[in-house]
Design a protein around this motif. Structure first.
Motif, PDB file in Angstrom:
ATOM      1  N   MET A 179       0.811  -1.212   0.000  1.00 44.57           N
ATOM      2  CA  MET A 179       0.000   0.000   0.000  1.00 44.57           C
ATOM      3  C   MET A 179       0.844   1.261   0.000  1.00 44.57           C
ATOM      4  N   ARG A 180       0.349   2.272  -0.697  1.00 45.22           N
ATOM      5  CA  ARG A 180       0.959   3.593  -0.620  1.00 45.22           C
ATOM      6  C   ARG A 180       0.708   4.155   0.776  1.00 45.22           C
ATOM      7  N   PRO A 181       1.617   4.987   1.282  1.00 44.62           N
ATOM      8  CA  PRO A 181       1.459   5.518   2.642  1.00 44.62           C
ATOM      9  C   PRO A 181       0.104   6.170   2.882  1.00 44.62           C
ATOM     10  N   GLU A 182      -0.395   6.950   1.910  1.00 45.99           N
ATOM     11  CA  GLU A 182      -1.667   7.635   2.120  1.00 45.99           C
ATOM     12  C   GLU A 182      -2.834   6.653   2.184  1.00 45.99           C
ATOM     13  N   GLN A 183      -2.717   5.525   1.456  1.00 41.13           N
ATOM     14  CA  GLN A 183      -3.749   4.499   1.503  1.00 41.13           C
ATOM     15  C   GLN A 183      -3.723   3.788   2.848  1.00 41.13           C
ATOM     16  N   LYS A 184      -2.528   3.420   3.291  1.00 41.42           N
ATOM     17  CA  LYS A 184      -2.386   2.743   4.578  1.00 41.42           C
ATOM     18  C   LYS A 184      -2.858   3.643   5.720  1.00 41.42           C
ATOM     19  N   ASN A 185      -2.507   4.934   5.643  1.00 40.09           N
ATOM     20  CA  ASN A 185      -2.869   5.861   6.716  1.00 40.09           C
ATOM     21  C   ASN A 185      -4.375   6.054   6.863  1.00 40.09           C
ATOM     22  N   ALA A 186      -5.123   5.596   5.870  1.00 39.06           N
ATOM     23  CA  ALA A 186      -6.579   5.746   5.931  1.00 39.06           C
ATOM     24  C   ALA A 186      -7.271   4.560   6.581  1.00 39.06           C
ATOM     25  N   ILE A 187      -6.602   3.387   6.620  1.00 39.98           N
ATOM     26  CA  ILE A 187      -7.317   2.175   7.044  1.00 39.98           C
ATOM     27  C   ILE A 187      -6.574   1.313   8.058  1.00 39.98           C
ATOM     28  N   SER A 188      -5.330   1.629   8.384  1.00 40.14           N
ATOM     29  CA  SER A 188      -4.521   0.758   9.227  1.00 40.14           C
ATOM     30  C   SER A 188      -4.970   0.776  10.686  1.00 40.14           C
ATOM     31  N   HIS A 189      -4.401  -0.125  11.476  1.00 46.42           N
ATOM     32  CA  HIS A 189      -4.643  -0.170  12.914  1.00 46.42           C
ATOM     33  C   HIS A 189      -4.270   1.160  13.563  1.00 46.42           C
ATOM     34  N   ARG A 190      -3.178   1.764  13.085  1.00 49.98           N
ATOM     35  CA  ARG A 190      -2.759   3.053  13.629  1.00 49.98           C
ATOM     36  C   ARG A 190      -3.743   4.147  13.220  1.00 49.98           C
ATOM     37  N   ALA A 191      -4.271   4.057  12.001  1.00 51.21           N
ATOM     38  CA  ALA A 191      -5.268   5.032  11.553  1.00 51.21           C
ATOM     39  C   ALA A 191      -6.529   4.946  12.401  1.00 51.21           C
ATOM     40  N   ILE A 192      -6.977   3.731  12.676  1.00 48.93           N
ATOM     41  CA  ILE A 192      -8.177   3.534  13.498  1.00 48.93           C
ATOM     42  C   ILE A 192      -7.958   4.091  14.904  1.00 48.93           C
ATOM     43  N   ALA A 193      -6.797   3.771  15.499  1.00 50.70           N
ATOM     44  CA  ALA A 193      -6.497   4.268  16.842  1.00 50.70           C
ATOM     45  C   ALA A 193      -6.381   5.785  16.846  1.00 50.70           C
ATOM     46  N   CYS A 194      -5.781   6.349  15.787  1.00 55.19           N
ATOM     47  CA  CYS A 194      -5.620   7.808  15.726  1.00 55.19           C
ATOM     48  C   CYS A 194      -6.951   8.525  15.581  1.00 55.19           C
ATOM     49  N   ARG A 195      -7.874   7.962  14.815  1.00 57.70           N
ATOM     50  CA  ARG A 195      -9.192   8.577  14.700  1.00 57.70           C
ATOM     51  C   ARG A 195      -9.876   8.630  16.065  1.00 57.70           C
TER      52      ARG A 195
END
Length: 209
Positions: A179-195
């Motif tokens: 995944m491209r960084p921007e794609q990963k940053n939208a759906i990853s475990h870290r993205a979920i926790a950050c939201r």
């Protein structure tokens, strides 16, 4: 507002800055402030993250955030879990202090060897974020995220870090490292926790995008 990141991982800094930056936060690594790494003696993500956040806040005299993340493999009873970054080191596969890329490769190799012949391949990344306003904050903010998939038999992809090349995401037909960084940053475990952390910071700390 400056927020001390209780980590010296440059890739993690970029991910968290992209995810938390909209709140007006400027993340700086603890190493850039001369803060040594904290001990991580605990067996749970939340205990380690809290210890790291309080340590960074005490040493840096300011608000801090810590991320304790890891890969939990169902067939291994949740291992490597909180020891994900030190999985191969604990097994004596490399010495202390090797570059992060070398440690990542050793961790991946050991996991693939351990899982050889195993048909149960379910695994998930866990991200546990803890933020504190100061070292003795009685109300630490805690947010958790999970990202599930299947373990591959060999690494795939060149993006990301850690175990990203080993986690296959069926719904996206690619590995986490594809995944491209921007794609990963939208759906990853870290993205979920950050939201979830953004919501907590907005409510409890009065920060807004």
């Amino acid at each position: 507002m400056q927020l001390i990141l209780a980590s010296n991982n440059a890739k993690k800094l970029r991910e968290l800055q992209a995810l938390l930056g909209p709140l007006g936060l400027n993340l700086v690594t603890q190493g850039s402030l001369g803060i040594p790494e904290a001990e991580e003696p605990h067996i749970t993500f939340v205990e380690n993250a809290l210890a790291k956040a309080r340590h960074a806040a005490a040493q840096g005299q300011g608000p801090a955030i810590a991320d304790d993340s890891g890969l939990c493999v169902r067939a291994l009873g949740g291992l490597p879990g909180v020891r994900s970054a030190r999985y191969a080191l604990d097994a004596g596969r490399h010495p202390e202090g090797v570059p992060r890329e070398m440690a990542d490769q050793a961790n991946n190799t050991l996991l693939l060897e351990t899982m050889q012949g195993q048909t149960e391949r379910h695994a998930h990344f866990t991200c546990l974020l803890v933020a504190v306003r100061h070292a003795e904050d009685p109300e630490p903010l805690i947010a958790e995220g999970h990202w599930a998939g299947q373990l591959l038999d060999a690494p795939r992809g060149s993006e990301g870090f850690g175990y990203d090349p080993l986690l296959w995401l069926p719904e996206h037909a690619c590995s986490a490292a594809d995944m491209r960084p921007e794609q990963k940053n939208a759906i990853s475990h870290r993205a979920i926790a950050c939201r979830r952390m953004r919501e907590l910071m907005a409510h409890h700390w009065g920060l807004h995008a």
